[in-house]
Design a protein around this motif. Structure first.
Motif: not given
Length: 318
Positions: A104-110
């Protein structure tokens, strides 16, 4: 049913593991005094260390449960980071978080997806902060501009290389060897197998790649001799690893793919044994790269583990 997740930092985990390693079987209040942490910091770090698989807890008493803990009692930060990184490769929340971060490239999403997939009982931000701390401390996750993060291109092999470079003493090298094999078994004679592998690791660390290959190969050949006795395989008339391996083909001994995979050990050993002699097959003298010597030790440990896992547990994995 939700799964517990403890918020902490990599530095705090490293410190509590060091405390338990020094103290042996200890209570949380000992760790709190040793590390000069608050009660909550201590409990959270201990719980996370248990979840990662470094410590175990029974009736309020903590003890080390992973031979990697031997590498936390040091002033060498790279050694601690390498040991923790190897441990993280068996910690499901971190593995999933890293996979989702890559996707995803997103730590929040991950973090949100990791929380949902594993039904973790902590807030998304707590999960993200903890896993980012573990990842950046160990070099498995890199900080990018704009407050973003990415999974590092380096692999577990790089952590093994760092761990190998930190094995300055026989005790540390022996601990690394036992950890990488991952199995305790009566066939693993300390003098004939474990210590030669430990010496090989030290030689690899010091840049003596050819000597490391030779020493590790001797250990593997000793292992084959002991395995042959266990499986009633006759090694009469054999010389070297390759011919010994061929004796394990008949009957329900070792699968063909295991034998052929182990032949790598024989081939690199033969190249190292040529020394200053020209190999008639290529008309040149083989040199052994430093990285080949280092990885050879770990490959040898892995193939010993593969053979034992198959023999003891009928495990078909390479």
């Amino acid at each position: 049913m939700s799964r517990s997740f403890s918020r902490s930092t990599a530095e705090q985990v490293v410190q509590v593991v060091d405390a338990v390693h020094v103290g042996g079987e200890v209570q949380a209040d000992y760790v709190e005094r040793f590390c000069d942490f608050s009660t909550d910091q201590t409990q959270n770090a201990l719980s996370l260390a248990c979840d990662i698989g470094l410590l175990s807890e029974a009736s309020g008493t903590y003890s080390t449960s992973n031979i990697l803990c031997n590498f936390f009692s040091t002033a060498v930060d790279t050694q601690k980071a390498a040991a923790l990184r190897i441990a993280l490769h068996e910690y499901e929340p971190f593995l999933l978080f890293a996979a989702r971060l890559r996707a995803t490239g997103s730590a929040d999403t991950a973090a949100q997806q990791t929380k949902a997939a594993l039904t973790l009982n902590a807030h998304r931000e707590e999960i993200k902060d903890t896993l980012i701390s573990l990842g950046t401390y160990t070099g498995a996750i890199e900080t990018q501009s704009g407050g973003r993060y990415a999974v590092a291109a380096t692999s577990t092999g790089d952590a093994l290389a760092e761990l190998a470079s930190s094995c300055r003493t026989q005790d540390a090298a022996e601990a690394a060897v036992r950890k990488h094999i991952g199995i305790e078994d009566p066939l693993l004679d300390r003098n004939e197998i474990i210590l030669p592998l430990a010496r090989a690791l030290i030689k690899a660390k010091n840049g003596y790649a050819r000597d490391a290959v030779t020493e590790a190969a001797i250990a593997f050949e000793s292992f084959l001799a002991r395995l042959a006795l266990e499986l009633n395989v006759t090694l009469t008339g054999t010389s070297g690893i390759s011919t010994k391996l061929d004796k394990f083909r008949s009957g329900p001994k070792l699968p063909k793919k295991v034998i052929e995979a182990c032949k790598y050990i024989a081939q690199l050993r033969n190249a190292a044994d040529h020394g200053v002699d020209v190999d008639p097959d290529v008309g040149a003298v083989w040199t052994i790269r430093e990285e080949s010597g280092r990885q050879f030790v770990f490959v040898t440990c892995t193939m010993i583990s593969v053979c034992l896992s198959h023999v003891r547990n009928n495990d078909f994995s390479l």
